[in-house]
Design a protein around this motif. Structure first.
Motif, PDB file in Angstrom:
ATOM      1  N   UNK A   1       0.803  -1.220   0.000  1.00  0.00           N
ATOM      2  CA  UNK A   1       0.000   0.000   0.000  1.00  0.00           C
ATOM      3  C   UNK A   1       0.843   1.280   0.000  1.00  0.00           C
ATOM      4  N   UNK A   2       2.159   1.126  -0.034  1.00  0.00           N
ATOM      5  CA  UNK A   2       3.022   2.308  -0.056  1.00  0.00           C
ATOM      6  C   UNK A   2       3.051   2.924  -1.450  1.00  0.00           C
ATOM      7  N   UNK A   3       3.087   4.247  -1.543  1.00  0.00           N
ATOM      8  CA  UNK A   3       3.206   4.888  -2.859  1.00  0.00           C
ATOM      9  C   UNK A   3       4.579   4.623  -3.470  1.00  0.00           C
ATOM     10  N   UNK A   4       4.638   4.571  -4.793  1.00  0.00           N
ATOM     11  CA  UNK A   4       5.878   4.242  -5.495  1.00  0.00           C
ATOM     12  C   UNK A   4       6.981   5.257  -5.213  1.00  0.00           C
ATOM     13  N   UNK A   5       6.628   6.530  -5.048  1.00  0.00           N
ATOM     14  CA  UNK A   5       7.641   7.560  -4.786  1.00  0.00           C
ATOM     15  C   UNK A   5       8.365   7.289  -3.471  1.00  0.00           C
ATOM     16  N   UNK A   6       7.621   6.871  -2.448  1.00  0.00           N
ATOM     17  CA  UNK A   6       8.225   6.564  -1.152  1.00  0.00           C
ATOM     18  C   UNK A   6       9.096   5.314  -1.242  1.00  0.00           C
ATOM     19  N   UNK A   7       8.656   4.333  -2.032  1.00  0.00           N
ATOM     20  CA  UNK A   7       9.438   3.107  -2.222  1.00  0.00           C
ATOM     21  C   UNK A   7      10.780   3.417  -2.888  1.00  0.00           C
ATOM     22  N   UNK A   8      10.757   4.241  -3.920  1.00  0.00           N
ATOM     23  CA  UNK A   8      12.002   4.595  -4.625  1.00  0.00           C
ATOM     24  C   UNK A   8      12.966   5.337  -3.696  1.00  0.00           C
ATOM     25  N   UNK A   9      12.416   6.216  -2.891  1.00  0.00           N
ATOM     26  CA  UNK A   9      13.248   6.972  -1.951  1.00  0.00           C
ATOM     27  C   UNK A   9      13.929   6.036  -0.959  1.00  0.00           C
ATOM     28  N   UNK A  10      13.166   5.066  -0.457  1.00  0.00           N
ATOM     29  CA  UNK A  10      13.717   4.125   0.518  1.00  0.00           C
ATOM     30  C   UNK A  10      14.804   3.252  -0.112  1.00  0.00           C
TER      31      UNK A  10
ATOM     32  N   UNK B   1      20.228   1.147  -0.886  1.00  0.00           N
ATOM     33  CA  UNK B   1      21.140   0.566  -1.876  1.00  0.00           C
ATOM     34  C   UNK B   1      21.878   1.606  -2.721  1.00  0.00           C
ATOM     35  N   UNK B   2      21.597   2.889  -2.463  1.00  0.00           N
ATOM     36  CA  UNK B   2      22.182   3.998  -3.224  1.00  0.00           C
ATOM     37  C   UNK B   2      21.871   3.821  -4.712  1.00  0.00           C
ATOM     38  N   UNK B   3      22.814   4.115  -5.585  1.00  0.00           N
ATOM     39  CA  UNK B   3      22.527   4.113  -7.023  1.00  0.00           C
ATOM     40  C   UNK B   3      22.517   2.713  -7.618  1.00  0.00           C
TER      41      UNK B   3
ATOM     42  N   UNK C   1      28.862  -4.028  -0.116  1.00  0.00           N
ATOM     43  CA  UNK C   1      28.012  -3.441  -1.153  1.00  0.00           C
ATOM     44  C   UNK C   1      26.984  -2.465  -0.584  1.00  0.00           C
ATOM     45  N   UNK C   2      26.491  -2.751   0.616  1.00  0.00           N
ATOM     46  CA  UNK C   2      25.354  -1.974   1.144  1.00  0.00           C
ATOM     47  C   UNK C   2      25.650  -1.207   2.420  1.00  0.00           C
ATOM     48  N   UNK C   3      26.709  -1.594   3.098  1.00  0.00           N
ATOM     49  CA  UNK C   3      26.958  -0.993   4.406  1.00  0.00           C
ATOM     50  C   UNK C   3      26.126  -1.631   5.494  1.00  0.00           C
ATOM     51  N   UNK C   4      25.378  -2.672   5.172  1.00  0.00           N
ATOM     52  CA  UNK C   4      24.519  -3.356   6.140  1.00  0.00           C
ATOM     53  C   UNK C   4      25.155  -4.669   6.570  1.00  0.00           C
ATOM     54  N   UNK C   5      25.340  -4.839   7.863  1.00  0.00           N
ATOM     55  CA  UNK C   5      25.830  -6.100   8.400  1.00  0.00           C
ATOM     56  C   UNK C   5      24.616  -6.938   8.797  1.00  0.00           C
ATOM     57  N   UNK C   6      24.233  -7.875   7.947  1.00  0.00           N
ATOM     58  CA  UNK C   6      22.994  -8.631   8.177  1.00  0.00           C
ATOM     59  C   UNK C   6      23.103  -9.588   9.363  1.00  0.00           C
TER      60      UNK C   6
ATOM     61  N   UNK D   1      11.805  -3.806  -3.185  1.00  0.00           N
ATOM     62  CA  UNK D   1      12.318  -3.945  -4.554  1.00  0.00           C
ATOM     63  C   UNK D   1      11.455  -4.909  -5.371  1.00  0.00           C
ATOM     64  N   UNK D   2      11.031  -6.020  -4.764  1.00  0.00           N
ATOM     65  CA  UNK D   2      10.142  -6.969  -5.454  1.00  0.00           C
ATOM     66  C   UNK D   2       8.800  -6.328  -5.773  1.00  0.00           C
ATOM     67  N   UNK D   3       8.304  -5.540  -4.837  1.00  0.00           N
ATOM     68  CA  UNK D   3       7.039  -4.822  -5.047  1.00  0.00           C
ATOM     69  C   UNK D   3       7.151  -3.868  -6.232  1.00  0.00           C
ATOM     70  N   UNK D   4       8.229  -3.136  -6.308  1.00  0.00           N
ATOM     71  CA  UNK D   4       8.435  -2.189  -7.399  1.00  0.00           C
ATOM     72  C   UNK D   4       8.563  -2.928  -8.735  1.00  0.00           C
ATOM     73  N   UNK D   5       9.234  -4.056  -8.731  1.00  0.00           N
ATOM     74  CA  UNK D   5       9.404  -4.835  -9.961  1.00  0.00           C
ATOM     75  C   UNK D   5       8.057  -5.296 -10.493  1.00  0.00           C
ATOM     76  N   UNK D   6       7.171  -5.747  -9.615  1.00  0.00           N
ATOM     77  CA  UNK D   6       5.846  -6.187 -10.057  1.00  0.00           C
ATOM     78  C   UNK D   6       4.971  -5.012 -10.492  1.00  0.00           C
ATOM     79  N   UNK D   7       5.176  -3.863  -9.897  1.00  0.00           N
ATOM     80  CA  UNK D   7       4.405  -2.682 -10.310  1.00  0.00           C
ATOM     81  C   UNK D   7       4.765  -2.249 -11.724  1.00  0.00           C
ATOM     82  N   UNK D   8       6.000  -2.510 -12.121  1.00  0.00           N
ATOM     83  CA  UNK D   8       6.467  -2.081 -13.444  1.00  0.00           C
ATOM     84  C   UNK D   8       6.096  -3.048 -14.552  1.00  0.00           C
ATOM     85  N   UNK D   9       5.653  -4.266 -14.173  1.00  0.00           N
ATOM     86  CA  UNK D   9       5.292  -5.275 -15.199  1.00  0.00           C
ATOM     87  C   UNK D   9       3.990  -4.881 -15.883  1.00  0.00           C
TER      88      UNK D   9
END
Length: 362
Positions: free
Chosen positions: A269-278, A283-285, A333-338, A354-362
């Motif tokens: 339910x998140x807007x795409x603009x907020x998803x891209x920002x996150x 993951x930066x660029x 790669x990410x600066x995240x220590x999982x 990222x998976x959500x955004x990929x399905x939105x673009x299909x």
């Protein structure tokens, strides 16, 4: 109009009980179903009877043949032809006609209820119309219900609707319908004691039955329980959302409950603009596409084993040091220590976004 399958079963029943030869014709003189190959004299008799129908005739006897007009609310629809022992023809033809007209009336009632339920599900009715029409069709307005949406995993599966109607045809308060080519809807009437575990059992039974009887693999999703007829559309929307969320985040699940979607429902339910920002923040660029398949398999297995390095290494059949090396690559790669819970949570959510955004673009 009745299906050829129903007409064929009717013809077979009449023939079996009476020992007569039967066929059903349309009002253009074409044979629809027959238990024997048609004869020329039958065709001629039907053509002659059609002219008599215009003059008000409803049945006609010709030697060893009887012709009976079948109507729908006074409108001629079919001609039933029976041949054989002359003494049996009047009773067989009369009963056959009554049977067909009863089937037509039942079919129309089912279609009326079907259209009502489709309009209700799609939220295309005014509140006053919902209760007025429900009263006419003897549909209880204050029955506890839940909506199930069934989706075949492969397109073109046409046995799902037929099988579902066979399962729920006897339940007068249950409805099976279709709102598009891909989804079958079950509006299930519930008992006062039924809860969400019962909905899970129903969904599992539906999935197993379709798999065994129709040989179709399906996903079954259901919405929350509603108390009134007017809220059925809400439960339907929830079931549809559960399917959409499951398609993105829970591909391995065949049963999806709206009230158990967790963080997947929130991300959906998140807007795409907020998803891209996150995603840019995490993951930066480089984006989520920077990870190799091996790295993703490693980190997901690590998550599945509660961030336990020894257990994850055992499950992946790799040395502990190899696992640590792969996790270090992700950190670079990410600066995240999982290995740290907070960073693991951030990475997990970012990959879901990222998976959500990929399905939105299909």
């Amino acid at each position: 109009m009745l299906s050829n399958q129903v007409l064929h079963k009717t013809v077979q029943s009449i023939s079996k009980v009476t020992g007569l030869i039967c066929s059903i014709w349309d009002m253009q003189g074409n044979v629809l179903v027959a238990d024997r190959e048609k004869e020329k004299r039958e065709e001629e008799a039907v053509a002659g009877f059609l002219k008599d129908v215009d003059n008000g005739m409803e049945e006609k006897a010709e030697q060893d043949m009887g012709l009976f007009l079948v109507c729908d609310d006074g409108e001629p629809l079919y001609i039933l032809v029976v041949r054989g022992k002359e003494s049996r023809i009047p009773i067989a033809g009369g009963l056959g006609r009554e049977n067909l007209e009863s089937l037509i009336a039942a079919y129309k009632e089912r279609m009326d209820r079907n259209r009502f339920m489709q309009s209700l599900i799609l939220d295309n009715m005014l509140l006053v119309d919902i209760y007025n029409q429900a009263k006419k069709m003897h549909i209880p307005p204050e029955q506890r219900r839940a909506v199930f949406t069934i989706e075949a995993k492969k397109e073109g599966e046409n046995l799902v609707l037929e099988t579902m109607r066979g399962l729920y045809v006897a339940g007068s308060n249950d409805f099976v319908t279709a709102v598009d080519e891909k989804h079958i809807i079950l509006v299930k009437a519930l008992e006062p004691v039924d809860g969400y575990p019962d909905l899970h059992r129903t969904a599992r039974m539906v999935a197993d039955t379709l798999n065994m009887e129709a040989m179709v693999s399906v996903r079954v999703a259901f919405g929350t329980i509603v108390e009134e007829l007017k809220d059925v559309s809400r439960s339907y929307k929830e079931a549809r959302m559960a399917l959409e969320v499951g398609r993105v985040f829970y591909e391995d699940r065949n049963i999806l409950a709206y009230n158990e979607l967790g963080i997947g429902r929130l991300i959906h339910q998140l807007p795409s603009s907020l998803c891209r920002m996150f995603l840019k923040e995490v993951f930066e660029e480089e984006g989520a596409g920077q990870f190799e398949e091996e790295e993703l398999t490693t980190v997901y297995t690590f998550f599945d084993n509660s961030l336990n390095i020894s257990e994850t290494a055992r499950k992946l059949y790799i040395h502990r040091n190899t696992l640590v090396y792969r996790l270090d690559k992700i950190q670079k790669k990410t600066g995240l220590d999982v290995r740290v819970f907070e960073d693991a949570l951030t990475f997990k959510i970012a990959m879901m976004v990222a998976n959500h955004m990929k399905h939105m673009e299909i």
